[in-house]
Write a protein that holds these residues in place. Structure first.
Motif, PDB file in Angstrom:
ATOM      1  N   GLN A   1       8.288   8.251   8.059  1.00  0.00           N
ATOM      2  CA  GLN A   1       8.445   9.284   7.050  1.00  0.00           C
ATOM      3  C   GLN A   1       8.672   8.631   5.692  1.00  0.00           C
ATOM      4  OE1 GLN A   1      11.726  11.737   8.295  1.00  0.00           O
ATOM      5  NE2 GLN A   1      10.707  12.460  10.167  1.00  0.00           N
ATOM      6  N   ASN A   2       8.183   9.297   4.633  1.00  0.00           N
ATOM      7  CA  ASN A   2       8.387   8.823   3.252  1.00  0.00           C
ATOM      8  C   ASN A   2       7.891   7.393   3.045  1.00  0.00           C
ATOM      9  OD1 ASN A   2       9.809  11.306   2.870  1.00  0.00           O
ATOM     10  ND2 ASN A   2      11.671  10.296   3.659  1.00  0.00           N
ATOM     11  N   LEU A   3       6.846   7.011   3.751  1.00  0.00           N
ATOM     12  CA  LEU A   3       6.368   5.623   3.659  1.00  0.00           C
ATOM     13  C   LEU A   3       5.705   5.324   2.310  1.00  0.00           C
ATOM     14  CD1 LEU A   3       4.889   5.164   7.250  1.00  0.00           C
ATOM     15  CD2 LEU A   3       7.172   4.568   6.418  1.00  0.00           C
ATOM     16  N   ASN A   4       5.129   6.342   1.675  1.00  0.00           N
ATOM     17  CA  ASN A   4       4.374   6.091   0.433  1.00  0.00           C
ATOM     18  C   ASN A   4       5.238   6.030  -0.820  1.00  0.00           C
ATOM     19  OD1 ASN A   4       5.029   8.760   0.427  1.00  0.00           O
ATOM     20  ND2 ASN A   4       3.012   9.497  -0.245  1.00  0.00           N
ATOM     21  N   VAL A   5       6.546   6.149  -0.689  1.00  0.00           N
ATOM     22  CA  VAL A   5       7.406   6.025  -1.874  1.00  0.00           C
ATOM     23  C   VAL A   5       7.676   4.565  -2.195  1.00  0.00           C
ATOM     24  CG1 VAL A   5       8.505   8.226  -1.386  1.00  0.00           C
ATOM     25  CG2 VAL A   5       9.601   6.119  -0.601  1.00  0.00           C
ATOM     26  N   VAL A   6       7.323   3.677  -1.297  1.00  0.00           N
ATOM     27  CA  VAL A   6       7.614   2.253  -1.473  1.00  0.00           C
ATOM     28  C   VAL A   6       6.474   1.610  -2.272  1.00  0.00           C
ATOM     29  CG1 VAL A   6       8.094   0.077  -0.301  1.00  0.00           C
ATOM     30  CG2 VAL A   6       8.903   2.233   0.670  1.00  0.00           C
ATOM     31  N   GLN A   7       6.850   0.795  -3.264  1.00  0.00           N
ATOM     32  CA  GLN A   7       5.846   0.161  -4.105  1.00  0.00           C
ATOM     33  C   GLN A   7       5.127  -0.964  -3.382  1.00  0.00           C
ATOM     34  OE1 GLN A   7       7.384  -2.050  -7.389  1.00  0.00           O
ATOM     35  NE2 GLN A   7       5.526  -1.789  -8.631  1.00  0.00           N
ATOM     36  N   LYS A   8       5.870  -1.868  -2.767  1.00  0.00           N
ATOM     37  CA  LYS A   8       5.264  -3.012  -2.096  1.00  0.00           C
ATOM     38  C   LYS A   8       5.882  -3.173  -0.694  1.00  0.00           C
ATOM     39  CE  LYS A   8       4.109  -5.650  -6.253  1.00  0.00           C
ATOM     40  NZ  LYS A   8       4.282  -6.942  -6.970  1.00  0.00           N
ATOM     41  N   PRO A   9       5.430  -2.362   0.267  1.00  0.00           N
ATOM     42  CA  PRO A   9       5.971  -2.513   1.623  1.00  0.00           C
ATOM     43  C   PRO A   9       5.481  -3.813   2.254  1.00  0.00           C
ATOM     44  CG  PRO A   9       4.183  -0.914   1.589  1.00  0.00           C
ATOM     45  CD  PRO A   9       4.440  -1.273   0.166  1.00  0.00           C
TER      46      PRO A   9
ATOM     47  N   SER B   1       1.683  -8.300   3.895  1.00  0.00           N
ATOM     48  CA  SER B   1       1.721  -7.102   3.055  1.00  0.00           C
ATOM     49  C   SER B   1       1.189  -5.911   3.834  1.00  0.00           C
ATOM     50  CB  SER B   1       0.867  -7.306   1.799  1.00  0.00           C
ATOM     51  OG  SER B   1       1.434  -8.303   0.990  1.00  0.00           O
ATOM     52  N   CYS B   2       1.742  -4.743   3.513  1.00  0.00           N
ATOM     53  CA  CYS B   2       1.317  -3.515   4.170  1.00  0.00           C
ATOM     54  C   CYS B   2       0.754  -2.553   3.135  1.00  0.00           C
ATOM     55  CB  CYS B   2       2.493  -2.869   4.895  1.00  0.00           C
ATOM     56  SG  CYS B   2       3.256  -3.943   6.140  1.00  0.00           S
ATOM     57  N   GLU B   3       0.039  -1.544   3.607  1.00  0.00           N
ATOM     58  CA  GLU B   3      -0.558  -0.544   2.730  1.00  0.00           C
ATOM     59  C   GLU B   3      -0.217   0.845   3.249  1.00  0.00           C
ATOM     60  OE1 GLU B   3      -4.945   0.923   1.108  1.00  0.00           O
ATOM     61  OE2 GLU B   3      -4.770  -0.759   2.516  1.00  0.00           O
ATOM     62  N   SER B   4       0.372   1.660   2.347  1.00  0.00           N
ATOM     63  CA  SER B   4       0.703   3.030   2.731  1.00  0.00           C
ATOM     64  C   SER B   4      -0.555   3.882   2.700  1.00  0.00           C
ATOM     65  CB  SER B   4       1.751   3.612   1.784  1.00  0.00           C
ATOM     66  OG  SER B   4       2.962   2.880   1.874  1.00  0.00           O
TER      67      SER B   4
ATOM     68  N   THR C   1       2.128   9.601   3.603  1.00  0.00           N
ATOM     69  CA  THR C   1       3.594   9.613   3.693  1.00  0.00           C
ATOM     70  C   THR C   1       4.095   9.270   5.089  1.00  0.00           C
ATOM     71  OG1 THR C   1       5.553  10.959   3.213  1.00  0.00           O
ATOM     72  CG2 THR C   1       3.685  12.076   4.225  1.00  0.00           C
ATOM     73  N   SER C   2       3.197   9.383   6.092  1.00  0.00           N
ATOM     74  CA  SER C   2       3.638   9.159   7.480  1.00  0.00           C
ATOM     75  C   SER C   2       2.943   7.982   8.154  1.00  0.00           C
ATOM     76  CB  SER C   2       3.391  10.433   8.304  1.00  0.00           C
ATOM     77  OG  SER C   2       2.017  10.760   8.309  1.00  0.00           O
ATOM     78  N   GLU C   3       2.066   7.270   7.455  1.00  0.00           N
ATOM     79  CA  GLU C   3       1.346   6.168   8.107  1.00  0.00           C
ATOM     80  C   GLU C   3       1.189   4.997   7.162  1.00  0.00           C
ATOM     81  OE1 GLU C   3      -1.971   6.806  11.037  1.00  0.00           O
ATOM     82  OE2 GLU C   3      -3.136   5.849   9.450  1.00  0.00           O
ATOM     83  N   MET C   4       1.277   3.805   7.760  1.00  0.00           N
ATOM     84  CA  MET C   4       1.180   2.576   6.996  1.00  0.00           C
ATOM     85  C   MET C   4       0.464   1.542   7.870  1.00  0.00           C
ATOM     86  SD  MET C   4       4.354   0.587   5.172  1.00  0.00           S
ATOM     87  CE  MET C   4       5.202   0.213   6.712  1.00  0.00           C
ATOM     88  N   ILE C   5      -0.353   0.708   7.265  1.00  0.00           N
ATOM     89  CA  ILE C   5      -1.105  -0.334   7.987  1.00  0.00           C
ATOM     90  C   ILE C   5      -0.576  -1.692   7.581  1.00  0.00           C
ATOM     91  CG2 ILE C   5      -3.370  -1.332   8.420  1.00  0.00           C
ATOM     92  CD1 ILE C   5      -3.089   1.458   9.527  1.00  0.00           C
ATOM     93  N   CYS C   6      -0.240  -2.516   8.592  1.00  0.00           N
ATOM     94  CA  CYS C   6       0.126  -3.910   8.370  1.00  0.00           C
ATOM     95  C   CYS C   6      -0.816  -4.793   9.194  1.00  0.00           C
ATOM     96  CB  CYS C   6       1.577  -4.170   8.767  1.00  0.00           C
ATOM     97  SG  CYS C   6       2.785  -3.118   7.912  1.00  0.00           S
ATOM     98  N   ILE C   7      -0.862  -6.053   8.893  1.00  0.00           N
ATOM     99  CA  ILE C   7      -1.748  -6.990   9.584  1.00  0.00           C
ATOM    100  C   ILE C   7      -0.892  -8.059  10.256  1.00  0.00           C
ATOM    101  CG2 ILE C   7      -3.681  -8.600   9.352  1.00  0.00           C
ATOM    102  CD1 ILE C   7      -4.411  -5.725   8.807  1.00  0.00           C
ATOM    103  N   SER C   8      -1.228  -8.348  11.518  1.00  0.00           N
ATOM    104  CA  SER C   8      -0.464  -9.380  12.253  1.00  0.00           C
ATOM    105  C   SER C   8      -0.716 -10.746  11.651  1.00  0.00           C
ATOM    106  CB  SER C   8      -0.867  -9.365  13.729  1.00  0.00           C
ATOM    107  OG  SER C   8      -2.227  -9.761  13.874  1.00  0.00           O
ATOM    108  N   PRO C   9       0.283 -11.672  11.737  1.00  0.00           N
ATOM    109  CA  PRO C   9       0.177 -12.957  11.069  1.00  0.00           C
ATOM    110  C   PRO C   9      -0.741 -13.931  11.811  1.00  0.00           C
ATOM    111  CG  PRO C   9       2.197 -12.875  12.302  1.00  0.00           C
ATOM    112  CD  PRO C   9       1.581 -11.514  12.429  1.00  0.00           C
ATOM    113  N   ILE C  10      -1.259 -14.901  11.069  1.00  0.00           N
ATOM    114  CA  ILE C  10      -2.037 -15.998  11.638  1.00  0.00           C
ATOM    115  C   ILE C  10      -1.047 -17.114  11.994  1.00  0.00           C
ATOM    116  CG2 ILE C  10      -3.837 -17.705  11.223  1.00  0.00           C
ATOM    117  CD1 ILE C  10      -5.017 -15.745   9.176  1.00  0.00           C
TER     118      ILE C  10
END
Length: 845
Positions: free
Chosen positions: A686-694, A710-713, A716-725
């Motif tokens: 929830q409220n995931l898109n209020v963050v500037q740099k998640p 780094s993640c991308e909102s 407001t309810s979903e965010m995408i992150c990438i697993s590390p190398i």
């Protein structure tokens, strides 16, 4: 002899008006303008053009007709030698530029109608290759021809157009001839004694016709037909400069002054007709006394240069010279008393020659070989005041011109273009200096108004001084919080002293509305001044006022007077831009503040509400400040932006930062990744898109190793992150666990399930010999290991020759993948061999 004086006033280069007209195929050779009509004739590339001025646009010339010159006119590629308009018959007379010199007539109204002249009549040949001159005097055609004319029509001829008995058939015939053909209006020179005779100009004056010879001699003979052939005589023209004995051009003006202008290469000499008549009279008296010579190519004598014979009774005067006198002696005088001219103009450089001269009243126009056209005002016979210079840039520059008296213009032919030179129009001057400066010597009341030169009905206004010229003022706005700014005004300020110039900005304020801009520096092309800024938003008008440093007279062009800049000066309250203008209530958002226009050396503090937003970066080139906010009181709080510059609060438009509810992490998946990384991790909450740099942080063995992604909102309810190398050089053997946490600006969130399992990468084996043949089932089989470790069948995209989803998976195990080729793929694969890629979570194998 008086020395000629030329006073230079100023030089301004302008672009002449190009007549918008039919475009000629090649250079224009001959021009003819019919006075008091709208018709112009031109010869170019062996074609005759008939053009008319537009009735609604005086610079628009429209082609009416174009015809090729008749074949009987030979050698016309370089123009013709005679090109005249005979008004009584409304005909054009055109004679070829050749040894034969045949003439032909054209209907002036319709040039497609021609009249072929009788080839057996000698007077139908008035053209020549060079060295002859023909002009019209009313209906009489006056010609001076060179060479052997015994079998032709003579050397000096008066002729006219005659209508034959059958209608519309014309010929050129002698002006007068006796019934037995013994007396005609023609004089023929003796061929065996002809010297190098070339005629370049001719005109009528009083009872005589005059012809100018290139060899600096002037011939005349009576106009009266009965005595014309018996009165030919010559005198020398004394060159006022003595640097050339050949005449290259001439012009006469008998309107207000009886002047004859003679061009000697780079010098113009002026002769009065009184001086010329005096020289003829003096030479005649000398010859009647037996002193002097007679013309050898007219007198049948054995002497190389026959002497004058003394006459008993000298009864001929200027009055009765051109009347019939029985038993008169035809002296054919080769005068020894020359007409003396005064130097009128001389070019500054000897290699620059004069191409033409035109004079009307007190206006003198001179064209030079440098393609310059100069305008002068004549003060007296030999003093000129220089007013203007125009420059042409095309070749060739034809020295021929025609006069459009209606518009007081000369029309030039320059290469394939026609140009109009309005010699007596205020529009000729395109700057205030040239416009007002002309008033010093020219009586025409030209004034500079509204950025152009025009004729005034009141000759007493605006007859001195030129207003300042302002090209640009920078800047044209100021922040209300600034104490003062420096204005840079670009314009013309040459020779202006600082105490003579006043820069004023007038604002619409109730108390003080005039603010002076204090001069700091002044140069020829710009000045700078300091302006104190009013303490409220307002618009102002900038004016520049210059006082002359002396009392100005008519025609003085000193910069003086007042000019207002058309654009308004703006004092504004700054409207800051916050990027972003919202964030989580927990704080920690990095906010970029733009549009402040702060001074480089300012001390700055930023406040959101009552809490300071600590500055982390100030990017001066783009005028941007970055600061990090503190925690809000609650998630609905609205924080007003306040700025202190050098301990003073700035006036700003109301600008707010909106606090919002903190983010909440509910779940994330998949919870398994591979050594090579790049697996898309989907985070819900929830409220995931209020963050500037998640960001998502991965920790191995309680912070021995850490990885950040780094993640991308998305919403407001979903965010995408990438697993590390995972670097394989770390020698971490799968499978192993990474602890995770989310960094949401100033907030760290550890989810309930915080383990990401790292396994070996899936391996897809290559086809045998890198090739797999497709049978009739259209099924492709892939083999490998660890295939289902990190992804399911619905996450697989099989691409063939860049066609996405080309093969549809239907069976998937840890060691095998089967797929069926789609009908679209079978139809569109053009090659017998195709490249195959397996994509899972944007990772290609």
């Amino acid at each position: 002899m008086k020395s000629n004086t030329i006073f230079s006033l100023f030089i301004f280069i302008i672009k002449l008006i190009i007549i918008k007209s039919y475009t000629f195929d090649s250079s224009i050779d001959n021009l003819l303008y019919v006075t008091n009509t709208s018709t112009l004739y031109a010869i170019s590339s062996s074609h005759l053009h008939q053009l008319h001025w537009s009735t609604i646009n005086e610079t628009l010339l429209l082609l009416h007709r174009r015809v090729q010159l008749h074949s009987s006119l030979d050698n016309t590629e370089n123009g013709v030698s005679v090109f005249l308009y005979e008004q009584s018959q409304n005909l054009l007379i055109i004679c070829s530029r050749s040894l034969i010199g045949r003439c032909i007539l054209y209907d002036a109204n319709d040039i497609s109608r021609i009249y072929i002249l009788d080839s057996t009549i000698e007077t139908n040949y008035l053209g020549c290759l060079s060295g002859c001159y023909t002009f019209l005097s009313s209906t009489i055609i006056r010609s001076a021809l060179i060479g052997n004319r015994h079998d032709r029509n003579g050397n000096i001829i008066n002729s006219q157009i005659e209508l034959r008995k059958d209608l519309f058939h014309y010929n050129i015939n002698y002006q007068f001839q006796s019934s037995d053909h013994t007396l005609i209006t023609s004089l023929t020179f003796l061929n065996e004694k002809l010297s190098n005779i070339e005629y370049i100009y001719g005109f009528d004056y009083q009872q005589y016709t005059y012809y100018i010879l290139k060899s600096s001699r002037l011939a005349r003979l009576c106009q009266a037909s009965i005595v014309m052939r018996m009165t030919y005589e010559e005198i020398p023209l004394v060159n006022c400069q003595h640097n050339s004995s050949f005449i290259t051009g001439a012009f006469h003006s008998f309107e207000n002054f009886d002047y004859l202008y003679i061009i000697y290469e780079n010098t113009i000499c002026i002769y009065t007709m009184n001086e010329i008549i005096r020289a003829f009279q003096a030479s005649k008296i000398q010859c009647q006394m037996g002193i002097g010579y007679r013309l050898a190519y007219i007198i049948d004598s054995d002497e190389t240069r026959p002497m004058c014979e003394k006459t008993i009774e000298q009864n001929l005067t200027e009055i009765n010279e051109c009347t019939w006198q029985p038993y008169r002696t035809n002296t054919y005088m080769d005068g020894i008393v020359g007409a003396i001219g005064e130097k009128f103009y001389q070019t500054m450089e000897t290699n620059v020659t004069i191409r033409f001269i035109f004079a009307q009243d007190n206006i003198v126009i001179i064209g030079t070989s440098q393609r310059h056209v100069l305008k002068f005002i004549r003060h007296n016979q030999t003093i000129l005041y220089f007013l203007h210079e125009s420059i042409y840039h095309n070749e060739p520059f034809n020295s021929q011109y025609v006069v459009d008296n209606e518009h007081e213009s000369l029309i030039f032919a320059i290469d394939t273009e026609l140009h109009r030179y309005a010699y007596n129009s205020c529009s000729l001057y395109d700057t205030c200096q040239s416009c007002v400066g002309s008033r010093r010597y020219d009586d025409k009341p030209c004034i500079w108004f509204d950025g152009k030169c025009s004729l005034s009905s009141n000759s007493l206004i605006n007859d001195w001084g030129c207003p300042p010229s302002i090209d640009q003022i920078q800047p044209m706005n100021a922040n209300i919080n600034q104490e003062q700014i420096t204005l840079t005004i670009t314009g013309s300020f040459e020779g202006i002293q600082a105490h003579l110039i006043k820069v004023l900005v007038q604002f619409s304020l109730p108390n003080q509305n005039e603010f002076f801009c204090t001069i700091q520096t002044i140069e020829n092309n710009n000045l700078t001044c300091n302006l104190i800024i009013p303490k409220q938003a307002v618009e102002g008008i900038i004016s520049v006022n210059i006082r002359p440093k002396r009392i100005l007279s008519i025609g003085d062009t000193d910069i003086s007077g007042l000019i207002e800049y058309p654009d308004k000066f703006h004092v504004y309250i700054p409207k800051p831009i916050l990027i972003p203008n919202y964030g989580p209530a927990v704080g920690g958002t990095k906010i970029r503040i733009q549009n402040l226009n702060l001074n480089l050396n300012s001390t700055i503090k930023i406040f959101l509400g009552n809490a300071e937003c600590h500055i982390s970066k100030y990017d001066y080139p783009i005028n941007e400040i970055e600061c990090m906010n503190q925690a809000c009181m609650h998630d609905r709080e609205q924080l007003e932006l306040n700025i202190q510059v050098n301990n003073h609060s700035w006036q700003l438009e109301k600008t707010y930062f909106q606090c919002r509810a903190n983010p909440i992490i509910l779940n994330w998946y998949p919870k398994k990744s591979i050594i090579s990384g790049g697996i898309k991790l989907i985070v819900s909450g929830q409220n995931l898109n209020v963050v500037q740099k998640p960001m998502m942080k991965f920790i191995y063995n309680t912070s021995i190793l850490e990885f950040i992604s780094s993640c991308e909102s998305i919403s407001t309810s979903e965010m995408i992150c990438i697993s590390p190398i995972i670097d394989r050089n770390l020698n971490l053997m799968p499978s192993f666990d990474l602890n995770i946490l989310f960094i949401m600006d100033n907030m760290k969130i550890i989810p309930h399930d915080d383990i990401l399992i790292i396994v070996n990468d899936p391996i897809y084996y290559s086809f045998v010999n890198s090739i797999q043949e497709i049978n009739s089932t259209n099924i492709i089989r892939f083999e490998g290991s660890n295939l289902i470790a990190t992804h399911s069948i619905d996450q697989i995209d099989i691409r063939i020759d860049n066609i996405s989803n080309a093969c549809i998976p239907f069976n998937f195990t840890d060691t095998q993948l089967l797929c069926l080729l789609s009908k679209f793929t079978i139809k569109n694969i053009k090659n017998s061999q195709a490249n195959v890629e397996v994509c899972t979570n944007k990772v290609y194998y």
